[in-house]
Scaffold this motif. Structure first.
Motif, mmCIF file in Angstrom:
data_model
loop_
_atom_site.group_PDB
_atom_site.id
_atom_site.type_symbol
_atom_site.label_atom_id
_atom_site.label_comp_id
_atom_site.label_asym_id
_atom_site.label_seq_id
_atom_site.Cartn_x
_atom_site.Cartn_y
_atom_site.Cartn_z
ATOM 1 N N LEU A 32 0.855 -1.202 0.000
ATOM 2 C CA LEU A 32 0.000 0.000 0.000
ATOM 3 C C LEU A 32 0.887 1.247 0.000
ATOM 4 N N ASP A 33 0.738 2.065 -1.015
ATOM 5 C CA ASP A 33 1.586 3.246 -1.208
ATOM 6 C C ASP A 33 0.913 4.490 -0.653
ATOM 7 N N VAL A 34 1.548 5.064 0.366
ATOM 8 C CA VAL A 34 1.000 6.242 1.038
ATOM 9 C C VAL A 34 1.835 7.465 0.640
ATOM 10 N N MET A 35 1.199 8.447 0.019
ATOM 11 C CA MET A 35 1.920 9.641 -0.471
ATOM 12 C C MET A 35 1.207 10.899 0.016
ATOM 13 N N ASP A 36 2.025 11.897 0.385
ATOM 14 C CA ASP A 36 1.455 13.080 1.056
ATOM 15 C C ASP A 36 1.478 14.359 0.231
ATOM 16 N N GLY A 37 1.952 14.283 -1.030
ATOM 17 C CA GLY A 37 2.014 15.499 -1.839
ATOM 18 C C GLY A 37 3.162 16.420 -1.464
ATOM 19 N N HIS A 38 3.990 16.010 -0.502
ATOM 20 C CA HIS A 38 5.166 16.797 -0.109
ATOM 21 C C HIS A 38 6.449 16.011 -0.376
ATOM 22 N N VAL A 40 6.629 13.321 -2.048
ATOM 23 C CA VAL A 40 6.501 13.038 -3.492
ATOM 24 C C VAL A 40 5.369 13.929 -4.009
ATOM 25 N N PRO A 41 5.325 14.186 -5.316
ATOM 26 C CA PRO A 41 4.306 15.127 -5.817
ATOM 27 C C PRO A 41 2.880 14.576 -5.822
ATOM 28 N N ASN A 42 2.720 13.287 -5.625
ATOM 29 C CA ASN A 42 1.400 12.663 -5.728
ATOM 30 C C ASN A 42 0.758 12.514 -4.337
ATOM 31 N N ILE A 43 -0.562 12.380 -4.302
ATOM 32 C CA ILE A 43 -1.301 12.124 -3.055
ATOM 33 C C ILE A 43 -2.111 10.846 -3.264
ATOM 34 N N THR A 44 -2.033 9.922 -2.320
ATOM 35 C CA THR A 44 -2.791 8.674 -2.518
ATOM 36 C C THR A 44 -3.711 8.398 -1.330
ATOM 37 N N ILE A 49 -8.307 4.418 4.517
ATOM 38 C CA ILE A 49 -8.449 3.457 3.416
ATOM 39 C C ILE A 49 -7.790 2.124 3.787
ATOM 40 N N VAL A 50 -6.621 2.205 4.425
ATOM 41 C CA VAL A 50 -5.942 0.969 4.851
ATOM 42 C C VAL A 50 -6.868 0.179 5.779
#
Ligand code: DX5
Ligand code: ZN
Length: 214
Positions: A32-38, A40-44, A49-50
């Motif tokens: 499960l890929d958790v991204m914060d927009g900081h 990395v540029p993406n938000i997931t 959800i987990v």
């Protein structure tokens, strides 16, 4: 080689069913890929959800945090049902403190290195780790090309663990498919993450079997 399908490439509107689909298809873990927009540029996805997909499988949840301040979210992901939590050595949290917090929660800790980070960056922490994740793409997005030139890092990590009598699993993440997995297998990676390669395959079970056999 064990296979951890990455939910980043699944149908987000049917995430529970997608987890069941790859569980039945032979997955060993769920990534499960958790991204914060900081970081990395993406938000997931986040802990909600987990937690929502947790009841759909008994497979271990391998939560990959691509966020600036992992230490602040360890309790939330542990509560959500993470079995393994990995975070980036390049993130802003105190690394020893974050590893300790993960372990204290009864979750298995891992460190992740981006393509431009040397394997030696995790050496000071190896004896406290369950896993090291070697990125074979720049983190942030699925569907990128596999960077075969990361393989010497796996060899280096394996050699260092052997020298110190440590049994730390090595996971690779990014661009893994039936076409590229043999390279990771030759480098003796223990677990491969595959998003596009599994979820966009015509037959997920066949795709996972090919990865297993590598
Ligand atoms: C990228 C993520 C990967 C991603 C892999 O930042 O960490 O887990 O989902 O996707 P594929 O397998 O499509 O490269
Ligand atoms: Zn990942």
């Amino acid at each position: 080689m064990k296979v951890a399908p990455s939910l980043l490439s699944c149908d987000f509107a049917k995430m529970g069913e997608e987890v069941v689909r790859v569980d039945k298809a032979g997955a060993d873990l769920i990534h499960l890929d958790v991204m914060d927009g900081h970081f990395v540029p993406n938000i997931t996805i986040g802990p909600a959800i987990v937690s929502a997909v947790r009841p759909y499988t008994k497979l271990p949840f391998d939560v990959h945090l691509m966020i600036d301040h992992p230490i602040d979210y360890i309790d939330a992901f542990a509560d959500a049902g993470a079995d393994i939590i990995t975070f980036h050595v390049e993130a802003k949290s105190d690394i020893d403190a974050a590893i300790k917090k993960i372990s204290d929660r009864g979750v298995k800790p891992g460190l992740v290195i981006k393509p431009n980070t040397p394997a030696s960056a995790v050496f000071p922490y190896l004896d406290k780790l369950y896993m090291v994740l070697v990125m074979t793409v720049e983190p942030g997005f699925g569907g990128q090309s596999f960077m075969a030139d990361m393989m010497p890092k796996i060899t280096e990590l394996k050699a260092e663990c052997q020298k110190r009598g440590l049994d730390v699993l090595i996971e690779v993440d990014g661009g893994i498919s039936e076409k590229t997995v043999s390279v990771a297998a030759a480098a003796e990676a223990d677990i491969c993450v595959s998003g596009t390669g599994v979820f966009k395959a015509k037959d997920a079970a066949a795709a996972i079997e090919l990865l297993h056999k590598a």
